[in-house]
Design a protein around this motif. Structure first.
Motif, PDB file in Angstrom:
ATOM      1  N   VAL B  94       0.833  -1.201   0.000  1.00 21.04           N
ATOM      2  CA  VAL B  94       0.000   0.000   0.000  1.00 21.04           C
ATOM      3  C   VAL B  94       0.869   1.253   0.000  1.00 21.04           C
ATOM      4  CG1 VAL B  94      -1.594   1.320   1.435  1.00 21.04           C
ATOM      5  CG2 VAL B  94      -1.994  -1.122   1.042  1.00 21.04           C
ATOM      6  N   ALA B  95       1.888   1.249   0.866  1.00 20.80           N
ATOM      7  CA  ALA B  95       2.766   2.423   0.951  1.00 20.80           C
ATOM      8  C   ALA B  95       3.492   2.648  -0.373  1.00 20.80           C
ATOM      9  CB  ALA B  95       3.767   2.235   2.083  1.00 20.80           C
ATOM     10  N   GLU B  96       3.956   1.558  -0.995  1.00 25.46           N
ATOM     11  CA  GLU B  96       4.661   1.693  -2.281  1.00 25.46           C
ATOM     12  C   GLU B  96       3.722   2.188  -3.373  1.00 25.46           C
ATOM     13  OE1 GLU B  96       8.026  -1.809  -1.677  1.00 25.46           O
ATOM     14  OE2 GLU B  96       6.143  -2.256  -2.655  1.00 25.46           O
ATOM     15  N   ASN B  97       2.480   1.686  -3.321  1.00 29.49           N
ATOM     16  CA  ASN B  97       1.491   2.157  -4.285  1.00 29.49           C
ATOM     17  C   ASN B  97       1.286   3.659  -4.174  1.00 29.49           C
ATOM     18  OD1 ASN B  97      -0.359   0.460  -6.131  1.00 29.49           O
ATOM     19  ND2 ASN B  97       0.071  -0.911  -4.426  1.00 29.49           N
ATOM     20  N   MET B  98       1.135   4.098  -2.916  1.00 28.15           N
ATOM     21  CA  MET B  98       0.847   5.509  -2.700  1.00 28.15           C
ATOM     22  C   MET B  98       2.054   6.376  -3.005  1.00 28.15           C
ATOM     23  SD  MET B  98      -1.593   5.060   0.666  1.00 28.15           S
ATOM     24  CE  MET B  98      -1.567   6.712   1.248  1.00 28.15           C
ATOM     25  N   GLY B  99       3.256   5.832  -2.767  1.00 29.13           N
ATOM     26  CA  GLY B  99       4.452   6.641  -2.960  1.00 29.13           C
ATOM     27  C   GLY B  99       5.076   6.522  -4.341  1.00 29.13           C
ATOM     28  N   PHE B 100       4.474   5.703  -5.225  1.00 27.42           N
ATOM     29  CA  PHE B 100       5.120   5.414  -6.513  1.00 27.42           C
ATOM     30  C   PHE B 100       5.356   6.679  -7.338  1.00 27.42           C
ATOM     31  CE2 PHE B 100       5.016   3.660 -10.941  1.00 27.42           C
ATOM     32  CZ  PHE B 100       6.206   2.968 -10.848  1.00 27.42           C
ATOM     33  N   ALA B 101       4.336   7.531  -7.404  1.00 25.70           N
ATOM     34  CA  ALA B 101       4.476   8.746  -8.217  1.00 25.70           C
ATOM     35  C   ALA B 101       5.586   9.633  -7.664  1.00 25.70           C
ATOM     36  CB  ALA B 101       3.161   9.511  -8.241  1.00 25.70           C
ATOM     37  N   LEU B 102       5.707   9.663  -6.327  1.00 27.00           N
ATOM     38  CA  LEU B 102       6.764  10.482  -5.720  1.00 27.00           C
ATOM     39  C   LEU B 102       8.132   9.884  -6.020  1.00 27.00           C
ATOM     40  CD1 LEU B 102       5.154  11.230  -2.241  1.00 27.00           C
ATOM     41  CD2 LEU B 102       5.071  12.587  -4.333  1.00 27.00           C
ATOM     42  N   LYS B 103       8.195   8.551  -5.990  1.00 22.86           N
ATOM     43  CA  LYS B 103       9.451   7.873  -6.296  1.00 22.86           C
ATOM     44  C   LYS B 103       9.871   8.197  -7.727  1.00 22.86           C
ATOM     45  CE  LYS B 103      11.191   3.144  -6.542  1.00 22.86           C
ATOM     46  NZ  LYS B 103      10.684   1.754  -6.549  1.00 22.86           N
ATOM     47  N   MET B 104       8.897   8.212  -8.630  1.00 25.20           N
ATOM     48  CA  MET B 104       9.183   8.531 -10.023  1.00 25.20           C
ATOM     49  C   MET B 104       9.720   9.955 -10.157  1.00 25.20           C
ATOM     50  SD  MET B 104       8.569   5.924 -11.947  1.00 25.20           S
ATOM     51  CE  MET B 104       9.275   5.000 -10.618  1.00 25.20           C
ATOM     52  N   ARG B 105       9.305  10.809  -9.228  1.00 26.95           N
ATOM     53  CA  ARG B 105       9.767  12.202  -9.282  1.00 26.95           C
ATOM     54  C   ARG B 105      11.006  12.414  -8.422  1.00 26.95           C
ATOM     55  NH1 ARG B 105       5.009  16.160  -8.104  1.00 26.95           N
ATOM     56  NH2 ARG B 105       3.251  14.845  -8.697  1.00 26.95           N
ATOM     57  N   ARG B 106      11.575  11.288  -7.977  1.00 26.72           N
ATOM     58  CA  ARG B 106      12.810  11.323  -7.189  1.00 26.72           C
ATOM     59  C   ARG B 106      12.653  12.140  -5.910  1.00 26.72           C
ATOM     60  NH1 ARG B 106      14.641  11.104 -12.430  1.00 26.72           N
ATOM     61  NH2 ARG B 106      15.680   9.146 -12.814  1.00 26.72           N
ATOM     62  N   VAL B 107      11.499  12.011  -5.278  1.00 29.71           N
ATOM     63  CA  VAL B 107      11.336  12.620  -3.957  1.00 29.71           C
ATOM     64  C   VAL B 107      12.082  11.729  -2.961  1.00 29.71           C
ATOM     65  CG1 VAL B 107       9.645  13.170  -2.165  1.00 29.71           C
ATOM     66  CG2 VAL B 107       9.103  13.599  -4.570  1.00 29.71           C
ATOM     67  N   PRO B 108      12.885  12.309  -2.071  1.00 32.03           N
ATOM     68  CA  PRO B 108      13.651  11.476  -1.123  1.00 32.03           C
ATOM     69  C   PRO B 108      12.743  10.598  -0.262  1.00 32.03           C
ATOM     70  CG  PRO B 108      14.252  13.803  -0.933  1.00 32.03           C
ATOM     71  CD  PRO B 108      13.142  13.742  -1.896  1.00 32.03           C
ATOM     72  N   ARG B 109      13.292   9.465   0.133  1.00 36.06           N
ATOM     73  CA  ARG B 109      12.508   8.463   0.842  1.00 36.06           C
ATOM     74  C   ARG B 109      11.815   9.009   2.105  1.00 36.06           C
ATOM     75  NH1 ARG B 109      12.283   2.895   1.318  1.00 36.06           N
ATOM     76  NH2 ARG B 109      13.760   2.620  -0.371  1.00 36.06           N
ATOM     77  N   ASP B 110      12.539   9.813   2.894  1.00 37.04           N
ATOM     78  CA  ASP B 110      11.963  10.346   4.135  1.00 37.04           C
ATOM     79  C   ASP B 110      10.710  11.160   3.837  1.00 37.04           C
ATOM     80  OD1 ASP B 110      14.112   9.230   5.259  1.00 37.04           O
ATOM     81  OD2 ASP B 110      15.215  11.098   5.642  1.00 37.04           O
ATOM     82  N   GLU B 111      10.847  12.029   2.853  1.00 42.45           N
ATOM     83  CA  GLU B 111       9.752  12.897   2.457  1.00 42.45           C
ATOM     84  C   GLU B 111       8.572  12.061   1.953  1.00 42.45           C
ATOM     85  OE1 GLU B 111       9.111  15.931   2.632  1.00 42.45           O
ATOM     86  OE2 GLU B 111       7.723  16.469   1.017  1.00 42.45           O
ATOM     87  N   ARG B 112       8.906  11.020   1.195  1.00 39.86           N
ATOM     88  CA  ARG B 112       7.885  10.125   0.659  1.00 39.86           C
ATOM     89  C   ARG B 112       7.106   9.478   1.807  1.00 39.86           C
ATOM     90  NH1 ARG B 112      11.479   7.202  -3.299  1.00 39.86           N
ATOM     91  NH2 ARG B 112      11.049   5.284  -2.169  1.00 39.86           N
TER      92      ARG B 112
END
Lengths: 288, 390
Positions: B94-112
């Motif tokens: 669930v967390a990866e699903n929600m954070g996927f778009a942020l990961k694609m935008r290279r948002v740092p993990r903590d922020e994600r």
């Protein structure tokens, strides 16, 4: 009215139906076992014979009381080294090549269909319609001119070509199962082509990929005709070893059985490990 | 924060075919909850998908915050979409699903992580669920994860494509109000597509009604209900639907069920201008006021006042607080014949639905009469469907 007239009947009728259902079920069970045993007995026979001394292997009626020996296996192991090595290289190499080529092909024929994808799809399967025998002459000449005769690279290429159409068709059908909305969600999330394939499509189709790879492994491992005609010693595979186990004269059944048993082991192990994903993969396209 | 503007947007799927979206002009204000509603094939989903960038434009342009984004990649439009089937990635938590778009935008993990947790909190999603796979969640939880995936992106515009259609009826009503409340709290411009006019009416600040690829009317729910601009909107908005009956013009009104239903002077003037001999009349079920029940109706009580419609109850649907009467309006002859006619079954006649009080609705087979206020009668052009101003 009819319901009233039939009122006393249901109990015995229900019972008789249950009996019929049970006998029907039992019938199918018996048939299933019979077919299973019919397929298994030759394999069992082969394995038993492999443990017999050559003298006991060809007696009639067959002997069931014999002192098992590993002498034939020892003989097989001492001679099969290069053959099994060639088989492993040709099988693994061709399967990797198939997957590397089939994945993008299947993607281009399903997820983002290219123009003329129908024709391409038909072309791929049409290559399987020509019997290999009809192509062996030209193949031989090509291999000769390319200095690839009796070369393991030739088998890798040919086995890949042999399995590629089936692999493309299978992987394509798995990719069609990937929900369109999920791909669109990935696009909105900012996933590019590579991310889309690696992070979104691959996890969904991986059981299908495993089953495709397994089928390619099995077909390549068992292939005899091309190996027989295009290799001699430098690239000869396990099926060739089985043939070489048959001497011009003398007893050979036990030796052949031992060799065949060894040759079947990898396929059986691979099939056993992956049987769940194999069934899932093969039935994946069939659900909808 | 940003508004959305469709300017003459068209989409044609096949050459020669009718456009799926036909020269759509629509402006969604900053922070507004706009609902696109219409039957299937009305072009509402296509309009949304064009805004998302999943569908190319064949004409016109779309602006977000004043910037023409017609040719901008979906990921660069600063939008987030909630899909009908949620479109969660099955292999990701669930967390990866929600954070996927942020990961694609290279948002740092903590922020994600922080934003995912924040979204989960906003949505009342148990943090323990964040490590689960979508398969292990209930339908309602999956829906919230899909919402969460949109929220963590903190986009300019939310797009929602029938996000409630896979929930059961009770959960749908509950989630409906949650989404509306959430949108109000976040204040993010939202375009929401649904075929359910109840959803449209309850959620939207404004509702755009589409049919056949064309925008019919865009207004507040109240305005749509009280002042539909044409017959389509009148029939589509409201449950049960407005009764629409074609009736010949008569002196002072229209002839319906053996009586003359008076119409306003403006409507009559409009009908005269258009040289019409017939109109389509629309009356909402709650505007058919049950007036007389039983013998009185049949015996000619309706004769006293021209605006009373007589009929026979065919079916009663009890809804608890009120009841829906399915009625066939009967013509002059049946009523004029007095008590004898009450015995005869009604053949033909105009079927209408009326809303009555739930406690003591008339029984099926009973003769009834309805009184209608002239102001509650809508009149439409029989050919164009346009409302005749009243």
């Amino acid at each position: 009215m009819t319901a009233v007239a039939q009122a006393p009947a249901p109990a015995p009728r229900r019972a008789s139906r249950r009996v019929r259902e049970m006998t029907g079920q039992a019938g199918w069970t018996v048939l299933g076992w019979a077919v299973g045993i019919a397929f298994f007995i030759p394999v069992l026979w082969m394995v038993i014979t492999a443990f017999k001394p050559e003298s006991a292997a060809e007696t009639w009626p067959p002997q069931f009381a014999f002192s098992p020996t590993l002498s034939e296996f020892r003989l097989v192991f001492s001679g099969m080294g290069p053959f099994i090595e060639h088989s492993a290289i040709a099988t693994v190499g061709s399967t990797i090549l198939v997957l590397v080529l089939a994945l993008p092909a299947a993607y281009a024929l399903s997820i983002h269909p290219v123009a003329g994808w129908r024709d391409s799809l038909f072309f791929f399967i049409s290559t399987k319609m020509l019997p290999v025998v009809a192509a062996i002459g030209p193949l031989y000449v090509i291999a000769l001119k390319a200095h690839l005769l009796d070369n393991i690279w030739l088998l890798i290429i040919l086995y890949a070509a042999m399995n590629l159409p089936l692999a493309i068709w299978m992987i394509r059908s798995f990719m069609l199962e990937v929900p369109g909305e999920m791909l669109e969600a990935a696009r909105l999330d900012g996933a590019g082509r590579i991310r889309e394939i690696v992070e979104v499509i691959m996890p969904v189709v991986s059981p299908g990929l495993v089953s495709t790879a397994l089928i390619c492994v099995i077909f390549a491992w068992n292939e005899l005709f091309l190996a027989l005609n295009l290799t001699v010693t430098n690239a000869s595979t396990m099926p060739m070893f089985l043939i070489s186990s048959v001497p011009q004269e003398g007893l050979y059944i036990a030796h052949l059985s031992a060799a065949a048993t060894v040759a079947s082991v990898p396929v059986i192990i691979v099939g056993w490990i992956a049987q769940r994903s194999l069934v899932r993969g093969l039935s994946m396209g069939a659900i909808k | 924060m940003a508004g959305v503007k469709y300017v003459g947007v068209s989409r044609v799927y096949a050459k020669g075919a009718a456009p799926a979206v036909d020269a759509l002009d629509l402006e969604v204000k900053d922070g507004e909850f706009m609902v696109l509603v219409g039957p299937s094939g009305s072009g509402k989903t296509t309009a949304l998908r064009m805004l998302a960038g999943l569908e190319p434009l064949d004409g016109g342009r779309i602006e977000i915050a004043g910037r023409d984004i017609s040719d901008v990649q979906p990921k660069d439009r600063d939008i987030a979409m909630v899909f009908q089937n949620y479109a969660l990635y099955p292999s990701k938590t669930v967390a990866e699903n929600m954070g996927f778009a942020l990961k694609m935008r290279r948002v740092p993990r903590d922020e994600r992580d922080r934003r995912v947790r924040e979204a989960a909190r906003i949505l009342d999603l148990d943090p323990a669920l964040l490590d689960r796979k979508p398969k292990q969640l209930s339908g309602g939880q999956r829906q919230r994860v899909a919402m969460g995936r949109a929220i963590v992106r903190e986009p300019k515009v939310f797009l929602m494509d029938e996000p409630l259609s896979n929930l059961d009826a009770k959960l749908r009503v509950q989630t409906r109000s949650q989404i509306a409340e959430l949108q109000r709290r976040l204040g993010i411009t939202t375009v929401y597509v649904t075929h359910d006019q109840v959803e449209a009416m309850t959620m939207g600040h404004r509702v755009a009604v589409l049919s056949g690829g064309k925008l019919q009317q865009c207004a507040s729910p109240r305005e749509l209900y009280d002042n539909p601009v044409n017959q389509f909107v009148a029939g589509f908005i409201g449950s049960p639907a407005m009764n629409l009956v074609s009736a010949p013009l008569a002196d002072g009104g229209v002839r319906l069920a053996g009586t003359v239903l008076p119409l306003g002077a403006q409507v009559r003037a409009a009908a005269a201008r258009e040289k019409l001999t017939e109109l389509v009349i629309g009356i909402r079920p709650e505007h058919l006021h049950l007036h007389l029940v039983g013998e009185a109706a049949a015996a000619g009580g309706a004769r006293a006042d021209g605006a009373e419609l007589a009929g026979e109850v065919l079916l009663v649907e009890e809804l608890g607080a009120d009841a829906l009467l399915h009625v066939r309006l009967v013509g002059d002859a049946a009523v004029a014949d007095g008590p004898a006619a009450a015995e005869a079954p009604v053949v033909g006649g105009t079927p209408v639905v009326a809303r009555a009080e739930g406690r003591k609705p008339p029984a099926p087979g009973q003769r009834v009469a309805f009184r209608v206020q002239p102001d509650d009668v809508f009149a439409f052009h029989p050919q164009t469907g346009a409302r005749l101003a009243g």
